[in-house]
Design a protein around this motif. Structure first.
Motif, PDB file in Angstrom:
ATOM      1  N   UNK A 575      46.152   2.787 -14.556  1.00 45.92           N
ATOM      2  CA  UNK A 575      45.742   2.197 -16.152  1.00 45.92           C
ATOM      3  C   UNK A 575      46.998   1.491 -16.411  1.00 45.92           C
ATOM      4  N   UNK A 576      48.121   2.018 -16.175  1.00 43.97           N
ATOM      5  CA  UNK A 576      49.235   1.517 -16.572  1.00 43.97           C
ATOM      6  C   UNK A 576      49.488  -0.004 -15.936  1.00 43.97           C
ATOM      7  N   UNK A 577      48.933  -0.241 -14.844  1.00 45.87           N
ATOM      8  CA  UNK A 577      49.238  -1.524 -14.402  1.00 45.87           C
ATOM      9  C   UNK A 577      48.206  -2.481 -14.990  1.00 45.87           C
ATOM     10  N   UNK A 578      47.021  -1.905 -15.293  1.00 46.89           N
ATOM     11  CA  UNK A 578      45.937  -2.990 -16.251  1.00 46.89           C
ATOM     12  C   UNK A 578      46.361  -2.946 -17.597  1.00 46.89           C
ATOM     13  N   UNK A 579      46.856  -2.044 -18.022  1.00 47.70           N
ATOM     14  CA  UNK A 579      46.965  -2.196 -19.576  1.00 47.70           C
ATOM     15  C   UNK A 579      48.438  -2.696 -20.012  1.00 47.70           C
ATOM     16  N   UNK A 580      49.616  -1.981 -19.452  1.00 41.39           N
ATOM     17  CA  UNK A 580      50.881  -2.526 -19.777  1.00 41.39           C
ATOM     18  C   UNK A 580      51.335  -3.895 -19.134  1.00 41.39           C
ATOM     19  N   UNK A 581      50.833  -4.144 -17.936  1.00 38.14           N
ATOM     20  CA  UNK A 581      51.266  -5.261 -17.058  1.00 38.14           C
ATOM     21  C   UNK A 581      50.026  -6.249 -16.920  1.00 38.14           C
ATOM     22  N   UNK A 582      49.071  -6.067 -17.468  1.00 40.82           N
ATOM     23  CA  UNK A 582      47.739  -6.761 -17.465  1.00 40.82           C
ATOM     24  C   UNK A 582      47.546  -7.352 -15.988  1.00 40.82           C
ATOM     25  N   UNK A 583      47.293  -6.394 -15.126  1.00 39.06           N
ATOM     26  CA  UNK A 583      46.785  -6.610 -13.489  1.00 39.06           C
ATOM     27  C   UNK A 583      45.349  -6.445 -13.803  1.00 39.06           C
ATOM     28  N   UNK A 584      44.524  -7.419 -12.843  1.00 44.59           N
ATOM     29  CA  UNK A 584      43.158  -7.349 -12.793  1.00 44.59           C
ATOM     30  C   UNK A 584      42.857  -5.892 -12.237  1.00 44.59           C
TER      31      UNK A 584
END
Length: 703
Positions: A575-584
């Protein structure tokens, strides 16, 4: 205000804290304040708030100034905080993560990551390869391990955590041989249990029991990369149901408290069709679903090696043992080695040497025999009887053919195993790394570092697959095909590899070299423990300085061992990778399932920029079809000892095993970026391209 109630005071303080936090963040953005200072400021504000709450309650009856009381408590608690920050290690965060002083900020090879409590930490940074090579040249080790597969790395971890000074050297790359070409299952062995029951073989039963205990350990040691997987066994007749149901329930029962996976169950024909849509259910009565574990084998072996290094072991890949060193007493006490990267030759000294070379075990056993005879001045023909004994091979290499198919041949959350094909072997279909891993095992094969699947073997797997699936599997569906060797211990009375179990043996060779052979991936930890125990048995001096085995419940790097980064909830990393870093989504899932908490370090590489690429941009995929990032090359070079393009494509990622053509497409870019990071010359880049293509040709499906 003395007239305020404690509740009013807390509300006012909370507003003040929010203002302070906003000012701190503005200061960070404006002045690029060092993260360690930011952590101290934020933590001081938090402790101030807590101290005020505590003090307000305590001093309310005394009508004293709450602010003064809070300030005193804050100073006291803040002093404790600062003294803790001066320590080299912070046990609250990822084990061995380092909170560094401002003077050393920026010198670490790792980027800071933020814990759940807001603390910024610098995760453990792998020692440089240069320092590891220097250790090999200058130190005398308690144990030198030859072979950097799962067992060799496991021995290094076991020895290091007991307090012994240990080194492991691998002539290729970590898990480049057998350990990286497995079926990816962490299992006790349903087939071995069946043999134990039918033949009343207690040895096979004990093997299954041991392996099921180790299955639990492997899943718990790195739960982000090893996880339970349901596996379906289709049944054609009603009378097979009670027999198979009892067998799998016995499998669950033997696992006992170490089950670590859901229990087995029976499902009907319609449920089987729903759970595995590509199953040919025309002659299926129902199915048994049982659970085992699944992993990314090369990365798991690498995690074991890195955890060993973190525990104090010296680890070095691409270091070849040319010969063994024998001291004046006739004992094998080291090895003559060559760094294949620089060509430098040196002697590695050790009090004990362990041979953990898998299919190549017998070659090192022979090397020990020759080295001891040479040191004693004895010619081999003068010692014919003993030579005959040491020349007797104890390992039979059993081949396993694997074919990678697109993901639509199996559901994402269900595997399929056919217990007996037309030639009596097992056939499996397993979802793995975004594709379908299909194959069979237990065929005799010659020893090779890069065994290649033959055209006949691939045709056999495709033909058998078409019998059990409701769609025909064609050559054009095959993305990659490869073979692996399993070092089974030889029983002279048997002639087929199907009848050889995965039991392991520990042998004392000429010159007191220890050989560990046989076994299987799942029992690597127990094998390592047994090997180190044997070393201590014949070396009383080492026994005095060694503790008992410490690896049974030891977690590996990336597992959030202190429960501070994600509290063992690895979906929060995703979730952090998607929401904080914008990763797919697929990228976030790929990184989390392969790196655990260390996925955040790769995200920080993307955020900071690398090799001329600006920071803050959307992560760049290596190949558009797959979620593998270009930034993973940087991390592999900096933190995972990737030294060749093959290291990255085959073992830091699994692209070479998943899609051969995509790997060929990616190879030039991998060589270019690694060349810039490792400062390769143009001739070295050309050599890497050539060697990379040669390796990828062993995965070729066009015969």
């Amino acid at each position: 205000r003395l007239g305020d109630t404690p509740f009013d005071l807390l509300l006012r303080i909370e507003k003040t804290v929010l203002l302070l936090q906003n000012k701190i963040e503005a200061t960070i953005e404006r002045n690029k304040t060092e993260p360690i200072l930011v952590s101290l400021l934020e933590s001081s504000v938090f402790i101030y708030l807590v101290a005020i709450q505590m003090a307000s309650r305590f001093f309310a009856s005394l009508r004293r100034n709450y602010l003064v009381a809070g300030t005193g408590s804050s100073i006291l608690l803040g002093s404790i905080l600062i003294s803790n920050f001066r320590k080299e290690e912070d046990t609250r965060c990822e084990s061995r993560a380092t909170i560094v002083s401002s003077s050393s900020y920026g010198e670490s090879k790792t980027r800071a990551i933020r814990c759940r409590d807001g603390t910024l930490i610098f995760p453990w940074s792998a020692p440089s390869r240069e320092s590891q090579i220097d250790n090999l040249k200058t130190k005398e080790f308690d144990i030198l391990v030859i072979g950097g597969g799962c067992v060799g790395n496991g021995i290094a971890l076991d020895a290091a955590t007991r307090g012994l000074n240990c080194a492991v050297v691998e002539r290729e790359d970590f898990a480049a041989g057998t350990s990286g070409r497995s079926t990816k299952l962490i299992h006790g062995g349903v087939r071995y249990l069946e043999a134990a029951v039918k033949k009343l073989d207690r040895g096979q039963y004990e093997l299954v029991k041991e392996a099921l205990g180790e299955r639990s350990h492997m899943i718990n040691a790195a739960p982000y990369i090893a996880r339970p997987i349901p596996i379906m066994i289709p049944l054609e007749h009603w009378w097979q149901v009670p027999m198979m149901w009892i067998g799998t329930k016995l499998y669950d029962f033997i696992a006992g408290d170490s089950l670590s996976v859901p229990p087995s169950m029976f499902i009907g024909r319609s449920q089987a069709r729903y759970s595995f849509p590509t199953l040919n259910d025309q002659h299926i009565y129902g199915a048994i679903v049982y659970y085992d574990g699944q992993m990314n084998d090369t990365r798991y072996a690498l995690l074991v090696a890195l955890t060993a290094a973190q525990s104090g072991a010296t680890i070095a890949n691409h270091v070849n043992v040319e010969d063994l060193y024998v001291d004046e007493s006739g004992k094998v006490a080291g090895a003559y080695a060559t760094d294949k990267v620089t060509g430098e030759k040196f002697l590695v000294k050790a009090k004990s040497v362990i041979n953990a070379t898998g299919p190549f075990t017998d070659g090192v056993r022979k090397m020990a025999f020759d080295a001891v005879n040479k040191a004693k001045g004895i010619k081999n023909d003068e010692n014919e009887e003993e030579e005959k004994e040491w020349n007797r091979d104890i390992v039979v290499p059993a081949g396993g053919i694997h074919v990678m198919l697109p993901d639509h041949f199996s559901p994402a959350q269900m595997g399929l195993i056919v217990p007996e094909t037309s030639d009596g072997r097992v056939l499996f279909f397993l979802p793995w790394e975004g594709g379908t891993l299909c194959g069979t095992t237990d065929s005799e094969a010659p020893i090779s570092m890069h065994p290649k699947a033959t055209s006949d073997e691939v045709d056999f797997v495709l033909a058998e697959s078409s019998r059990y699936l409701n769609k025909k599997v064609r050559r054009s569906d095959v993305l990659a095909a490869w073979s692996g060797l399993r070092p089974l211990v030889k029983d002279p009375s048997k002639h087929d590899t199907k009848s050889i179990s995965r039991e392991h043996v520990v042998e004392i060779n000429d010159g007191e070299m220890i050989t560990i052979a046989g076994g299987k991936w799942t029992t690597y930890r127990q094998m390592a423990e047994d090997a180190v125990d044997k070393v201590l048995e014949i070396n009383p001096g080492l026994r005095k300085i060694s503790s008992s085995c410490q690896t049974k419940n030891l977690k590996l790097v990336g597992s959030d061992r202190a429960n501070i980064v994600c509290d063992q909830r690895f979906d929060s990393i995703m979730i952090t990778l998607r929401e904080d870093y914008g990763f797919d989504r697929d990228i976030a899932e790929h990184l989390t399932r392969n790196y655990g908490t260390r996925a955040l370090q790769i995200a920080e590489i993307v955020e900071a920029g690398y090799a001329g690429r600006k920071g803050g941009l959307h992560p760049k995929r290596l190949i558009s079809k797959y979620p593998i990032l270009e930034a993973e090359i940087v991390f592999a070079v900096e933190q995972e000892y990737a030294l060749t393009a093959e290291d990255f494509l085959a073992r830091r990622t699994r692209l070479a095993f998943v899609d051969q053509k995509a790997s060929v497409e990616a190879l030039p870019h991998v060589v270019d970026l690694m060349g810039r990071l490792l400062k390769w010359s143009s001739s070295r880049k050309k050599e890497q391209l050539r060697k990379g293509l040669e390796f990828l040709d062993t995965m070729n499906v066009e015969f």
